[in-house]
Write a protein that holds these residues in place. Sequence first.
Motif, PDB file in Angstrom:
ATOM      1  N   GLN A  16       0.833  -1.211   0.000  1.00 42.46           N
ATOM      2  CA  GLN A  16       0.000   0.000   0.000  1.00 42.46           C
ATOM      3  C   GLN A  16       0.863   1.254   0.000  1.00 42.46           C
ATOM      4  OE1 GLN A  16      -3.565  -0.024   0.638  1.00 42.46           O
ATOM      5  NE2 GLN A  16      -3.554  -2.249   0.486  1.00 42.46           N
ATOM      6  N   THR A  17       0.390   2.284  -0.715  1.00 41.72           N
ATOM      7  CA  THR A  17       1.014   3.611  -0.639  1.00 41.72           C
ATOM      8  C   THR A  17      -0.060   4.588  -0.201  1.00 41.72           C
ATOM      9  OG1 THR A  17       2.585   3.095  -2.388  1.00 41.72           O
ATOM     10  CG2 THR A  17       2.188   5.424  -1.958  1.00 41.72           C
ATOM     11  N   VAL A  18       0.168   5.305   0.890  1.00 41.63           N
ATOM     12  CA  VAL A  18      -0.842   6.256   1.388  1.00 41.63           C
ATOM     13  C   VAL A  18      -0.192   7.593   1.713  1.00 41.63           C
ATOM     14  CG1 VAL A  18      -2.410   4.551   2.394  1.00 41.63           C
ATOM     15  CG2 VAL A  18      -0.585   5.471   3.793  1.00 41.63           C
ATOM     16  N   ARG A  19      -1.007   8.628   1.694  1.00 40.66           N
ATOM     17  CA  ARG A  19      -0.546   9.957   2.110  1.00 40.66           C
ATOM     18  C   ARG A  19      -0.585  10.054   3.617  1.00 40.66           C
ATOM     19  NH1 ARG A  19      -1.663  15.398  -1.115  1.00 40.66           N
ATOM     20  NH2 ARG A  19      -0.427  16.054   0.654  1.00 40.66           N
ATOM     21  N   ALA A  22      -3.823   9.962   6.233  1.00 40.09           N
ATOM     22  CA  ALA A  22      -4.932   9.092   5.824  1.00 40.09           C
ATOM     23  C   ALA A  22      -5.065   7.945   6.825  1.00 40.09           C
ATOM     24  CB  ALA A  22      -4.679   8.540   4.426  1.00 40.09           C
ATOM     25  N   ILE A  24      -5.853   3.695   7.251  1.00 41.65           N
ATOM     26  CA  ILE A  24      -5.660   2.508   6.424  1.00 41.65           C
ATOM     27  C   ILE A  24      -6.008   1.258   7.219  1.00 41.65           C
ATOM     28  CG2 ILE A  24      -3.214   2.244   7.022  1.00 41.65           C
ATOM     29  CD1 ILE A  24      -2.768   1.369   4.150  1.00 41.65           C
ATOM     30  N   VAL A  97       4.596   5.558   2.909  1.00 44.09           N
ATOM     31  CA  VAL A  97       3.887   6.770   3.344  1.00 44.09           C
ATOM     32  C   VAL A  97       4.478   7.973   2.615  1.00 44.09           C
ATOM     33  CG1 VAL A  97       3.292   8.214   5.331  1.00 44.09           C
ATOM     34  CG2 VAL A  97       3.463   5.733   5.604  1.00 44.09           C
TER      35      VAL A  97
END
Length: 206
Positions: A16-19, A22, A24, A97
């Motif tokens: 997963q790539t998240v800002r 956010a 998750i 991240v």
Amino acid sequence: MLVPPDILDRGTSADQTVREGASISLTCAATGSPHPQITWRREHSKPIIISDGVQVSSLEGPVLNISRVNRQHAGAYLCIASNGVPPTVSKRIMLTVEFPPVIVIRNQLVGASLGTDLVLECETEAFPKPVSYWSRDNGEIVPIGGGLEPQKIAGSFRSVLRLPIRRVTSSDYGTYKCVSKNSLGDTEGTIKLYPMQSPAMENRNG
């Protein structure tokens, strides 16, 4: 009948790539008989940071929820399935991240006498990796090479931008901007270089 555990691709989170900021949920689905117990751990025994900064070494259950992800959460998570029938199996899920650049300048005012050498420093932290450079107050970008060589020291997310100035001349005085940009934003910090009397001159006047 005893069946060793198996982690299913379907129902189990991929990388997963998240800002930053956010929320998750990582999920892990497994089969086996008896039904496997799921345990979450982080690679290299790092603690798992759950809500409000609470840290645990492991967490039970098929879902790992992280609310308000920050850069400390980045890294590999292992979901481990065991039911008492060997072998125990695990799957590695990478969490990346992303966050806009942050700049830290330890000395914003630097004094130097003519003819001395010095290094201006600016720390930047960002992911994805930022493009960083120095510019002057007139907007002119400080060229690489000659007396000026920006250097990057790559840490995890951090790099240090160094600007060596050799044999300071009067045209070197003024404001320097350290600029850092990535796909999520850009930021800048300033350092002011001001003239100082050299100790030798002061002794002569005294």
